[in-house]
Design an enzyme around this catalytic site. Structure first.
Site, mmCIF file in Angstrom:
data_model
loop_
_atom_site.group_PDB
_atom_site.id
_atom_site.type_symbol
_atom_site.label_atom_id
_atom_site.label_comp_id
_atom_site.label_asym_id
_atom_site.label_seq_id
_atom_site.Cartn_x
_atom_site.Cartn_y
_atom_site.Cartn_z
ATOM 1 N N CYS A 1 -27.948 -29.388 28.289
ATOM 2 C CA CYS A 1 -26.896 -28.883 27.405
ATOM 3 C C CYS A 1 -26.709 -29.914 26.303
ATOM 4 C CB CYS A 1 -25.595 -28.707 28.194
ATOM 5 S SG CYS A 1 -24.204 -28.179 27.162
ATOM 6 N N CYS B 1 -9.174 -35.929 18.727
ATOM 7 C CA CYS B 1 -10.432 -36.598 19.081
ATOM 8 C C CYS B 1 -10.465 -38.100 18.833
ATOM 9 C CB CYS B 1 -11.592 -35.941 18.341
ATOM 10 S SG CYS B 1 -13.185 -36.589 18.931
ATOM 11 N N CYS C 1 -10.516 -33.641 13.678
ATOM 12 C CA CYS C 1 -9.955 -32.982 14.870
ATOM 13 C C CYS C 1 -8.836 -33.866 15.459
ATOM 14 C CB CYS C 1 -11.054 -32.746 15.896
ATOM 15 S SG CYS C 1 -12.537 -31.997 15.172
ATOM 16 N N CYS D 1 -17.112 -40.232 13.485
ATOM 17 C CA CYS D 1 -17.278 -38.842 13.047
ATOM 18 C C CYS D 1 -16.424 -38.550 11.809
ATOM 19 C CB CYS D 1 -16.898 -37.892 14.182
ATOM 20 S SG CYS D 1 -17.196 -36.165 13.745
ATOM 21 N N ARG E 1 -15.173 -23.718 33.423
ATOM 22 C CA ARG E 1 -15.169 -25.139 33.798
ATOM 23 C C ARG E 1 -13.778 -25.758 33.681
ATOM 24 N NH1 ARG E 1 -19.046 -27.322 30.625
ATOM 25 N NH2 ARG E 1 -20.539 -26.602 32.163
ATOM 26 N N CYS F 1 -25.359 -32.901 30.046
ATOM 27 C CA CYS F 1 -24.851 -32.480 28.741
ATOM 28 C C CYS F 1 -24.749 -33.672 27.791
ATOM 29 C CB CYS F 1 -23.482 -31.828 28.931
ATOM 30 S SG CYS F 1 -22.766 -31.289 27.381
ATOM 31 N N CYS G 1 -21.961 -22.240 25.667
ATOM 32 C CA CYS G 1 -20.865 -22.880 26.393
ATOM 33 C C CYS G 1 -19.744 -23.011 25.369
ATOM 34 C CB CYS G 1 -21.316 -24.249 26.900
ATOM 35 S SG CYS G 1 -19.970 -25.216 27.607
HETATM 36 N N1 SAM Z 1 -18.846 -33.244 17.549
HETATM 37 C C1 SAM Z 1 -19.196 -32.079 18.220
HETATM 38 C C2 SAM Z 1 -18.175 -30.957 18.057
HETATM 39 O O1 SAM Z 1 -17.029 -31.225 17.801
HETATM 40 O O2 SAM Z 1 -18.578 -29.795 18.205
HETATM 41 C C3 SAM Z 1 -19.454 -32.270 19.705
HETATM 42 C C4 SAM Z 1 -18.603 -33.193 20.537
HETATM 43 S S1 SAM Z 1 -16.857 -32.783 20.679
HETATM 44 C C5 SAM Z 1 -16.233 -34.270 21.359
HETATM 45 C C6 SAM Z 1 -16.815 -31.536 21.943
HETATM 46 C C7 SAM Z 1 -15.477 -31.001 22.372
HETATM 47 O O3 SAM Z 1 -14.793 -31.943 23.170
HETATM 48 C C8 SAM Z 1 -14.472 -30.631 21.313
HETATM 49 O O4 SAM Z 1 -14.713 -29.403 20.712
HETATM 50 C C9 SAM Z 1 -13.184 -30.577 22.120
HETATM 51 O O5 SAM Z 1 -12.964 -29.262 22.600
HETATM 52 C C10 SAM Z 1 -13.452 -31.535 23.286
HETATM 53 N N2 SAM Z 1 -12.567 -32.717 23.195
HETATM 54 C C11 SAM Z 1 -12.677 -33.754 22.343
HETATM 55 N N3 SAM Z 1 -11.684 -34.647 22.512
HETATM 56 C C12 SAM Z 1 -10.907 -34.160 23.497
HETATM 57 C C13 SAM Z 1 -9.704 -34.631 24.118
HETATM 58 N N4 SAM Z 1 -9.098 -35.749 23.743
HETATM 59 N N5 SAM Z 1 -9.170 -33.898 25.121
HETATM 60 C C14 SAM Z 1 -9.773 -32.733 25.511
HETATM 61 N N6 SAM Z 1 -10.904 -32.256 24.961
HETATM 62 C C15 SAM Z 1 -11.458 -32.940 23.955
HETATM 63 C C1 DTB Z 2 -15.929 -29.806 26.426
HETATM 64 O O1 DTB Z 2 -15.374 -28.691 26.283
HETATM 65 N N1 DTB Z 2 -15.352 -30.891 26.947
HETATM 66 C C2 DTB Z 2 -16.240 -32.013 26.931
HETATM 67 C C3 DTB Z 2 -17.559 -31.380 26.449
HETATM 68 N N2 DTB Z 2 -17.163 -30.059 26.077
HETATM 69 C C4 DTB Z 2 -18.395 -32.034 25.461
HETATM 70 C C5 DTB Z 2 -15.761 -33.184 26.138
HETATM 71 C C6 DTB Z 2 -14.422 -33.713 26.576
HETATM 72 C C7 DTB Z 2 -14.138 -34.933 25.789
HETATM 73 C C8 DTB Z 2 -12.875 -35.616 26.203
HETATM 74 C C9 DTB Z 2 -12.583 -36.792 25.354
HETATM 75 C C10 DTB Z 2 -13.590 -37.903 25.419
HETATM 76 O O2 DTB Z 2 -13.991 -38.333 26.542
HETATM 77 O O3 DTB Z 2 -13.971 -38.421 24.375
HETATM 78 FE FE1 SF4 Z 3 -16.086 -35.136 15.466
HETATM 79 FE FE2 SF4 Z 3 -14.556 -35.304 17.602
HETATM 80 FE FE3 SF4 Z 3 -14.257 -33.254 15.949
HETATM 81 FE FE4 SF4 Z 3 -16.507 -33.418 17.472
HETATM 82 S S1 SF4 Z 3 -14.419 -33.141 18.178
HETATM 83 S S2 SF4 Z 3 -16.367 -32.934 15.282
HETATM 84 S S3 SF4 Z 3 -16.750 -35.663 17.550
HETATM 85 S S4 SF4 Z 3 -13.880 -35.422 15.464
#
Ligand code: SAM
Ligand code: DTB
Ligand code: SF4
Length: 333
Positions: A142, A74, A71, A67, A278, A111, A202
């Site tokens: 979702c 992430c 973030c 990506c 959730r 989802c 959501c």
């Molecule tokens: N890329 C898209 C976005 O960012 O909207 C969708 C997928 S992203 C992984 C969805 C959500 O997962 C993020 O907004 C964040 O709130 C959550 N998330 C990602 N990594 C995480 C982590 N290490 N711990 C907790 N929540 C996480």
């Molecule tokens: C949300 O709020 N939590 C989920 C879902 N929306 C997509 C994602 C959590 C991701 C946790 C880190 C991972 O497994 O990569």
């Molecule tokens: Fe990309 Fe992760 Fe940010 Fe979603 S949360 S935009 S997958 S870096």
């Protein structure tokens, strides 16, 4: 301060949906003695929900890694060395096989998550085919694909998408410490497009990213001030993944105290009384006792299945045993 003295008392009757929560009111909720906060959360929870029911969703990463966003939490951001390999969008058949398995194991919502900044129109067409296929299995659908244009949101709605996940993540003030490649307003715009298209929203955030108590207040105020409350509010506890800025180096986040996490759930429940809250990422490392307190605080949804997107979630057996122990049942869609 006790519940009787709380400024929340001067607000509208408890349990009423309001979009005008002030920082002072939300701060006062966080500051309540724990028993008062839990009592209030339970009371409001029971006005709108069966306290024995938990909504069960299963996640699938349909497009993993690589990506372009930054973030700081992430594991899928290309610029961090986390060991997550960039993959292509999964094929329709493979997604449907996972959805069938999720249904067989008891999930009611499926989802699909993609590590995109925003999808291209041709990506959206492929996702729509997935949504149609998953819906045909009798599951709620979702998706979380990044930023959407109004046209893309409308297209997803026509395919039958029930929910779109797009999180505010944190307070407007702390946001720039976590993400620099898109703005808070970009997120609000996508949420507006999703709402306008008639898809259920959501939207939640993450705690334990090194934010302060005032940022947790700001995050809840931002969520509860959306023109319409999200139907679903995921509260994630940060999963620290090696290689991300929040898991090491200067930005390393101090894990959040579990009671502070439970308080955040309770305040989400009280301020967004009709939303499903959730208990989202972070359960793998959470004690059963903390999870039980989260359910008492008004959480009524979980991710079910051994994987979130790239990180671990509790095994199904373990969750079944916990649900049994607590006398909780899956919510019917
Ligand atoms: N890329 C898209 C976005 O960012 O909207 C969708 C997928 S992203 C992984 C969805 C959500 O997962 C993020 O907004 C964040 O709130 C959550 N998330 C990602 N990594 C995480 C982590 N290490 N711990 C907790 N929540 C996480
Ligand atoms: C949300 O709020 N939590 C989920 C879902 N929306 C997509 C994602 C959590 C991701 C946790 C880190 C991972 O497994 O990569
Ligand atoms: Fe990309 Fe992760 Fe940010 Fe979603 S949360 S935009 S997958 S870096």
């Amino acid at each position: 301060m006790t519940l009787a003295e709380s400024p929340r008392r001067s607000a509208a009757p408890p349990g009423l949906v309001r979009n005008d929560w002030t920082r002072e009111q939300v701060r006062a909720l966080f500051a309540l003695p724990f028993p008062d906060l839990m009592f209030e959360a339970q009371r409001i929870h029971r006005m709108h929900f069966d306290a024995g029911e938990v909504q069960v969703s299963t996640l699938l990463s349909i497009k993993t890694g690589g990506c372009p966003e930054d973030c700081a939490y992430c594991p899928q951001a290309a610029q961090y060395d986390t060991g997550v390999k960039a993959e292509k969008l999964m094929a329709l058949d493979a997604v449907l096989a996972e959805a069938r398995a999720a249904k067989a194991s008891g999930a009611s919502r499926f989802c699909m998550g993609a590590a995109w900044r925003s999808p291209k129109d041709r990506d959206v067409e492929q996702i729509c085919a997935m949504v149609e296929g998953v819906k045909a299995l009798g599951l709620e659908t979702c998706a979380t694909l990044g930023m959407l244009t109004p046209g893309q949101a409308a297209r997803l709605k026509r395919s039958g998408l029930d929910y779109y996940n797009h999180n505010l993540d944190t307070s407007p003030e702390y946001y720039s410490e976590i993400i620099t490649t898109r703005t808070y307003q970009d997120r609000l715009d996508t949420l507006g497009a999703v709402r306008e298209a008639g898809i259920h929203v959501c939207c939640g955030g993450i705690v334990g990213m090194g934010e302060g108590p005032e940022d947790r207040v700001g995050m809840i105020v931002a969520l509860a001030s959306l023109p319409v409350h999200p139907e679903s509010v995921p509260i994630n506890m940060l999963v620290q993944v090696e290689g991300t800025p929040l898991s090491g180096g200067a930005k390393k986040a101090k894990p959040i105290d579990p009671i502070e996490f439970v308080r955040t759930i309770a305040v989400a429940r009280i301020t967004m009384p009709k939303s499903v809250v959730r208990l989202s990422a972070g359960r793998e490392d959470m004690s059963e006792e903390t999870q039980a307190l989260c359910f008492l605080a008004g959480a009524n949804s979980i991710f079910y299945g051994p994987k979130l997107l790239t990180t671990s979630n509790p095994e199904r057996d373990r969750d079944m045993q916990l649900m049994d122990k607590l006398g909780l049942r899956p919510m019917e869609p």
